[in-house]
Structures are given as structure tokens and as C-alpha cells.
Design a protein around this motif. Structure first.
Motif, PDB file in Angstrom:
ATOM      1  N   LYS A 160       0.819  -1.218   0.000  1.00 52.49           N
ATOM      2  CA  LYS A 160       0.000   0.000   0.000  1.00 52.49           C
ATOM      3  C   LYS A 160       0.847   1.261   0.000  1.00 52.49           C
ATOM      4  N   VAL A 161       1.913   1.264   0.804  1.00 55.74           N
ATOM      5  CA  VAL A 161       2.719   2.493   0.929  1.00 55.74           C
ATOM      6  C   VAL A 161       3.735   2.637  -0.191  1.00 55.74           C
ATOM      7  N   GLY A 162       4.032   1.544  -0.888  1.00 56.69           N
ATOM      8  CA  GLY A 162       4.895   1.640  -2.053  1.00 56.69           C
ATOM      9  C   GLY A 162       6.369   1.404  -1.831  1.00 56.69           C
ATOM     10  N   PHE A 163       6.757   0.800  -0.689  1.00 54.87           N
ATOM     11  CA  PHE A 163       8.166   0.447  -0.508  1.00 54.87           C
ATOM     12  C   PHE A 163       8.568  -0.538  -1.605  1.00 54.87           C
ATOM     13  N   LYS A 164       9.747  -0.335  -2.209  1.00 54.69           N
ATOM     14  CA  LYS A 164      10.171  -1.208  -3.301  1.00 54.69           C
ATOM     15  C   LYS A 164      10.556  -2.598  -2.820  1.00 54.69           C
ATOM     16  N   THR A 165      11.270  -2.658  -1.696  1.00 57.39           N
ATOM     17  CA  THR A 165      11.630  -3.970  -1.173  1.00 57.39           C
ATOM     18  C   THR A 165      10.470  -4.549  -0.381  1.00 57.39           C
TER      19      THR A 165
END
Length: 272
Positions: A160-165
């Protein structure tokens, strides 16, 4: 640089880490755990014009440079001041080269709320979409092993927040010394893998300027801009003192206006 099969991953000699999270998430405790002593206290931010507390700790063959930032949802500081301090902390190491990683510290409590998600999205607006490859999630205040349901909640939050890892770590500050040592090693290992995937590149001032330009255009189109009042003089003075050492003079006012807009538009998630 290439290496023979099975060689250890390339890692920076100095690993720069900015700890970000809500007040009470455990950032200061994590920092002291790495330092091996209570070198940092929650009163370290008594000075309005001090962006953060920075400490250095040897870890294996590396030197960790840790910046403990003022907590989001702080009870005695304005939202604009907190955001300005976090930005200043990002370039506390070097005005051009920021951290290798933003370590986002989240206290587990009851999992994740809508405000938890929105809070990270505020940071994404400040630092830009590109910054999401530099964010790593650390979960604190868990006294037992994660259940399958909890792991699923964490994966959904990261998406949801879009962290790549998709990776994350867990540290229990109240655990025994052996457990804490193993958790520290695992955290640094995972961070180094992420840094290697980013080709050892730091988050940079140029990335930040681009993110702020994108944010400025968004603000110009926003109805919230018309709801913004005059900037509080104390807030403006503190923000300029924090940001001027790390940003060009003509850019400081733009960043301050952006922080005021964010504080207005996302008031709930920055106060609760």
C-alpha cells in the motif's frame, strides 16, 4: 564490480541510516541498541534548531552512522517543524549525499491503521516516488514470533505504501541479548542487500529537489492551498534555521510552504 561466485556482497564502509517513525515507535531504543549504551535520550531534540541526533557505531567491518529524527505525531512540536527536522536530518551527513536507507520504524501494537498508511504517503510526497527504493521497514514491540496473519498484514502495508523492497525485519528491544544481537545482524544484512541492489547509491539532494518540484505542482492544483493561512512566524524561523544549512536559500521557502500544505491536508495522520 564483479566478483567470484559465492563472494560476499559489496557494502559501503560507512552505512548512513535515517530512522523515521511515529513518536513512541522505538527509534531511540533501536539507536541505543546499536550503540550498546543509552547514548541517546528522548530529550536530545530540546533545541529547536537541532535537526537530529547523529551517532556512529562500529558494526562488523562497517561504520554505521545513525540519525534519530523527531517523531511524527509529536505532542509538543508543530507538524511543520517535525517535517522540517526530518528533511534537515536527511542531509545532516552531507548536503548533497543523503542516507543509504530510510529505516521506517513501526510499533506493532494492533497492526496498521489508515493513518499509518497515510503517514508514509506524506513522506513519499516529501521525498518522491524514487525514494521508496531507499525505505526499509522495521517492526518493533513484538514479544513473540509473527503469525501468518501478521506477516500478511505487513506485506499488505508494504504494498500500500509503495516500498520497493518486500523485505522487513523485526526487533524486540525487550528480548535477551542473544536474540537482540541476531536481530541486529539480520537487519544490517537486509539493509546491505537493499543498498547493493541500489548500486551503493545514496538518496541525493537532486532527488529531493525533483520530488519537491512535483509536490509544488500538486499543491498549485489543490483546493487545500486556498485554505492555508499565514505561516506562523516561529515555525518559519525554526524551519529556515533547520533547512538553510542543507538547501539553497531560494528553495527553503518552497519547502516550508510545502510542509505547511502537507500539515494542513494531512492533519489527522500527522497528529494521531
Amino acid at each position: 564490480m564483479g566478483g567470484s561466485q559465492g563472494s560476499k556482497p559489496e557494502v559501503p564502509e560507512e552505512l548512513r541510516i535515517v530512522l523515521i517513525g511515529k513518536t513512541g515507535a522505538g527509534k531511540t531504543s533501536i539507536m541505543n541498541t546499536f550503540l550498546g549504551k543509552a547514548a541517546v535520550t528522548k530529550n536530545s531534540f530540546a533545541s529547536d534548531e537541532a535537526p537530529c541526533t547523529t551517532e556512529t557505531a562500529p558494526f562488523g567491518n562497517q561504520r554505521l552512522v545513525l540519525a534519530d529524527t523527531l517523531g511524527l505525531c509529536h505532542t509538543s512540536k508543530s507538524k511543520e517543524e517535525v517535517l522540517s527536522k526530518i528533511i534537515a536530518s536527511t542531509f545532516q551527513f552531507d548536503s548533497e549525499q543523503g542516507p543509504h536507507v530510510f529505516l521506517y520504524v513501526h510499533s506493532w501494537e494492533d497492526g496498521f491503521t489508515t493513518h499509518d498508511v497515510e503517514r508514509v504517503k506524506v513522506l513519499r510526497r516529501i521525498f518522491g516516488k524514487e525514494a521508496m527504493r531507499y525505505f526499509f521497514l522495521l517492526i518493533t514491540h513484538i514479544d513473540e514470533d509473527l503469525s501468518g496473519g501478521q506477516k500478511n498484514q505487513i506485506r499488505k502495508f508494504i504494498k500500500k505504501v509503495g516500498f520497493k523492497t518486500q523485505k522487513y525485519c523485526v526487533i524486540n528491544n525487550r528480548g535477551n541479548e542473544n536474540r537482540k544481537t541476531n536481530e541486529q545482524k539480520e537487519l544490517v544484512k537486509e539493509i546491505n542487500e537493499m543498498v547493493e541492489n541500489n548500486k551503493l547509491r545514496n538518496y541525493t539532494n537532486e532527488m529531493f529537489k525533483h520530488a519537491q518540484e512535483v509536490l509544488r505542482k500538486q499543491i498549485q492544483k489543490s483546493k487545500t492551498q486556498r485554505q492555508m493561512g499565514a505561516v506562523d512566524q516561529h515555525v518559519a524561523t525554526v524551519a529556515k534555521a533547520l533547512l538553510s544549512p542543507v538547501l539553497p536559500a531560494d528553495f527553503v521557502n518552497l519547502v516550508l510552504q510545502a510542509n505547511v500544505w502537507l500539515a494542513t491536508k494531512f492533519d489527522n495522520c500527522l497528529t494521531q
